[in-house]
Design an enzyme around this catalytic site. Sequence first.
Site, PDB file in Angstrom:
ATOM      1  N   ARG A 158       0.822  -1.220   0.000  1.00 45.14           N
ATOM      2  CA  ARG A 158       0.000   0.000   0.000  1.00 45.14           C
ATOM      3  C   ARG A 158       0.849   1.260   0.000  1.00 45.14           C
ATOM      4  O   ARG A 158       0.507   2.258  -0.616  1.00 45.14           O
ATOM      5  CB  ARG A 158      -0.919  -0.002   1.205  1.00 45.14           C
ATOM      6  CG  ARG A 158      -2.175  -0.814   0.926  1.00 45.14           C
ATOM      7  CD  ARG A 158      -3.286  -0.314   1.729  1.00 45.14           C
ATOM      8  NE  ARG A 158      -2.914  -0.408   3.138  1.00 45.14           N
ATOM      9  CZ  ARG A 158      -3.665  -0.952   4.067  1.00 45.14           C
ATOM     10  NH1 ARG A 158      -4.821  -1.438   3.725  1.00 45.14           N
ATOM     11  NH2 ARG A 158      -3.288  -0.988   5.316  1.00 45.14           N
TER      12      ARG A 158
ATOM     13  N   LYS B  84       0.304 -18.887   5.567  1.00 45.44           N
ATOM     14  CA  LYS B  84      -0.451 -19.223   6.765  1.00 45.44           C
ATOM     15  C   LYS B  84      -0.459 -18.024   7.711  1.00 45.44           C
ATOM     16  O   LYS B  84       0.436 -17.197   7.596  1.00 45.44           O
ATOM     17  CB  LYS B  84       0.118 -20.471   7.442  1.00 45.44           C
ATOM     18  CG  LYS B  84       1.618 -20.389   7.769  1.00 45.44           C
ATOM     19  CD  LYS B  84       1.915 -20.094   9.200  1.00 45.44           C
ATOM     20  CE  LYS B  84       2.662 -18.859   9.423  1.00 45.44           C
ATOM     21  NZ  LYS B  84       3.275 -18.609  10.667  1.00 45.44           N
TER      22      LYS B  84
ATOM     23  N   HIS C 228       6.194 -23.021   5.515  1.00 50.06           N
ATOM     24  CA  HIS C 228       7.605 -23.174   5.141  1.00 50.06           C
ATOM     25  C   HIS C 228       8.293 -24.319   5.876  1.00 50.06           C
ATOM     26  O   HIS C 228       9.340 -24.781   5.445  1.00 50.06           O
ATOM     27  CB  HIS C 228       8.364 -21.857   5.320  1.00 50.06           C
ATOM     28  CG  HIS C 228       8.763 -21.544   6.723  1.00 50.06           C
ATOM     29  ND1 HIS C 228       7.929 -20.959   7.625  1.00 50.06           N
ATOM     30  CD2 HIS C 228       9.928 -21.744   7.390  1.00 50.06           C
ATOM     31  CE1 HIS C 228       8.553 -20.805   8.779  1.00 50.06           C
ATOM     32  NE2 HIS C 228       9.775 -21.275   8.673  1.00 50.06           N
TER      33      HIS C 228
ATOM     34  N   LYS D 256      11.632 -27.551   4.802  1.00 51.92           N
ATOM     35  CA  LYS D 256      12.884 -27.873   5.504  1.00 51.92           C
ATOM     36  C   LYS D 256      13.336 -29.273   5.121  1.00 51.92           C
ATOM     37  O   LYS D 256      12.547 -30.217   5.154  1.00 51.92           O
ATOM     38  CB  LYS D 256      12.677 -27.776   7.030  1.00 51.92           C
ATOM     39  CG  LYS D 256      12.450 -26.347   7.538  1.00 51.92           C
ATOM     40  CD  LYS D 256      12.267 -26.342   9.050  1.00 51.92           C
ATOM     41  CE  LYS D 256      11.807 -24.994   9.567  1.00 51.92           C
ATOM     42  NZ  LYS D 256      12.861 -24.019   9.802  1.00 51.92           N
TER      43      LYS D 256
ATOM     44  N   GLU E 270      11.488 -21.253  20.859  1.00 48.24           N
ATOM     45  CA  GLU E 270      12.252 -20.191  20.183  1.00 48.24           C
ATOM     46  C   GLU E 270      12.798 -19.242  21.236  1.00 48.24           C
ATOM     47  O   GLU E 270      12.109 -18.924  22.207  1.00 48.24           O
ATOM     48  CB  GLU E 270      11.351 -19.415  19.221  1.00 48.24           C
ATOM     49  CG  GLU E 270      10.850 -20.254  18.071  1.00 48.24           C
ATOM     50  CD  GLU E 270      10.112 -19.406  17.049  1.00 48.24           C
ATOM     51  OE1 GLU E 270      10.718 -19.062  16.032  1.00 48.24           O
ATOM     52  OE2 GLU E 270       8.942 -19.078  17.274  1.00 48.24           O
TER      53      GLU E 270
ATOM     54  N   ASP F  53      -0.278 -19.021  14.840  1.00 46.01           N
ATOM     55  CA  ASP F  53       0.985 -18.742  14.148  1.00 46.01           C
ATOM     56  C   ASP F  53       1.798 -20.028  13.967  1.00 46.01           C
ATOM     57  O   ASP F  53       2.401 -20.237  12.914  1.00 46.01           O
ATOM     58  CB  ASP F  53       1.795 -17.724  14.969  1.00 46.01           C
ATOM     59  CG  ASP F  53       3.108 -17.341  14.300  1.00 46.01           C
ATOM     60  OD1 ASP F  53       3.136 -17.261  13.060  1.00 46.01           O
ATOM     61  OD2 ASP F  53       4.110 -17.118  15.008  1.00 46.01           O
TER      62      ASP F  53
ATOM     63  N   HIS G 235       2.575 -25.030  11.493  1.00 46.74           N
ATOM     64  CA  HIS G 235       3.854 -25.753  11.450  1.00 46.74           C
ATOM     65  C   HIS G 235       3.854 -27.046  12.271  1.00 46.74           C
ATOM     66  O   HIS G 235       4.256 -28.104  11.793  1.00 46.74           O
ATOM     67  CB  HIS G 235       4.989 -24.869  11.975  1.00 46.74           C
ATOM     68  CG  HIS G 235       5.151 -23.570  11.250  1.00 46.74           C
ATOM     69  ND1 HIS G 235       4.950 -23.438   9.895  1.00 46.74           N
ATOM     70  CD2 HIS G 235       5.518 -22.343  11.686  1.00 46.74           C
ATOM     71  CE1 HIS G 235       5.179 -22.180   9.550  1.00 46.74           C
ATOM     72  NE2 HIS G 235       5.525 -21.496  10.613  1.00 46.74           N
TER      73      HIS G 235
ATOM     74  N   LYS H 243       7.674 -18.282  22.352  1.00 51.86           N
ATOM     75  CA  LYS H 243       8.708 -17.257  22.175  1.00 51.86           C
ATOM     76  C   LYS H 243       9.425 -17.024  23.506  1.00 51.86           C
ATOM     77  O   LYS H 243       8.872 -17.290  24.577  1.00 51.86           O
ATOM     78  CB  LYS H 243       8.081 -15.930  21.738  1.00 51.86           C
ATOM     79  CG  LYS H 243       7.219 -16.011  20.492  1.00 51.86           C
ATOM     80  CD  LYS H 243       8.040 -16.174  19.244  1.00 51.86           C
ATOM     81  CE  LYS H 243       7.173 -16.191  18.007  1.00 51.86           C
ATOM     82  NZ  LYS H 243       7.686 -16.989  16.930  1.00 51.86           N
TER      83      LYS H 243
END
Length: 485
Positions: free
Chosen positions: A48, A154, A184, A188, A222, A241, A246, A332
């Site tokens: 945008r 996703k 993704h 892998k 993570e 997420d 995943h 996280k």
Amino acid sequence: MTNDLPPHVLVLFGATGDLASRKLFPGLYRLAQDGRLPEHLAVIGSGRRSPGTDEEFRDHVREALEKFVGEVDEELAGPLLERITFVTSSADDGKDLAQAVRDAEDKILEEAGCLLGDVRRLLYLSVPPSAVESMVGMLAEEDLVDRSRLVAEKPFGTDLASARALDAVLRDAFEEGQIFRIDHFLGKEAVQNILALRFANGLFEPAWNRHTIESVQIDVPEKLTVEGRGSFYEGTGCLRDMVTTHLCQLLGFVALEDPHAYRESAIRAAKAAVFGAVRVLDPDRVVFGQYDGYRDEPDVADDSDVETFVAIEVWIDNDRWRDVPFYLRTGKALAEGRRTITIRFHDPRHRWLKPEDGGTPAPNELVIELADDPRIAIDVRAKRPGPDMALVEGVFRLDLVGDAPGSDPLEAYERLLLDVMRGDRTLFISSGEVERLWEICQPVLDRRPETQPYEQGSWGPQDAVDLPLGGWRLGNHPPDRSFKS
Ligand code: BG6
């Protein structure tokens, strides 16, 4: 190196966003490095807000390459950047973009001396789920559907109802064969290697069931925080997420029945069957957590209860997996950054061999590390060399890249971008899978567990640490031995 990919015009929506900088432009660079890009290619970044002139946008891409690829070879980066331009577009106005696509195609026709029908369009929607529907409407309106492959990121919708609505919109404009739903993790190397490990080895497949396996852990802690993605996380949360996408896809690869072939229809059918057998989640066996300090991140509400951590117990009601718990965990700001699948085997019934101290030795575990340098290890028990018959713990290790001569590993996005250009949807997700995964997770969306705080650098809330019988492999004591050098 040459390849036979047809000429392409690649339109990247969200071209100034995080994913484009971290993964997509670096993926294109690596493809160029390996000689895997189409000889005739134009890349049009879109969004945008304009980042300035084409030159300014190229500077932005160059910075991203330097940050995320490392040392950049100017001889490769220069020609790639020259092919990149930027055109603003929005859901209500795609005229300039459509014109830019046509201009790029005209240029390619001149250069390549081919027919218009030979030129492919790759439309990559790196935009939030809420923006997808209107963008698709714009693409149809501007006549950009023909000869196109559409890549959707996703999460696909935010629950079952929105996923169905989104799918209806996509299919209204595009044929199913044109749609590439990307996750993704499936790009892998090590994830694809699960299939090789299971189905090319007489050692593993006969043992891959409830008679031999006690439990499975799919653990993706993570270290990083939401790192400037506060607004995305507020709208999405960790379940959507990471887990419905995943982690569930990893579960699909670990648990599927023999697909009998490596092709789209076979892999999709096998995954659909296993997801069909996954029991819907019990919210009482789900732990949500939020790291201390999340509410201080930019764009995060002061009283947010969005989860940055999820641990769940999953059951698969089929003959192979009945009574084998699957534990999935991700979050996280945790103690380590790992992507680890652990298959824990039953103890032998008659345990007449013991370690010297007479205690219980660590269980046999097959550990698959899905890192960029994928590794597999198997913890076994063996005899301690010496005069007595006592057990010691040993490890078989396989370094998949280092040990395989002629290895040519591709980074996940590099691999999947290439697959889109080749028109191969084997590693992409079907709408049926998406819907089934939302169905499985719907009880948790309907009755969210309380979000429990956890310290940064920890392994999440205590309830999550306690979730699996026998504990998690990662973060446990004694420390993980498999991948020490
Ligand atoms: C992305 C998520 O899809 O995957 C991120 O949106 C996450 O939150 C990332 O950090 C992890 O991917 P990788 O390849 O670094 O394991």
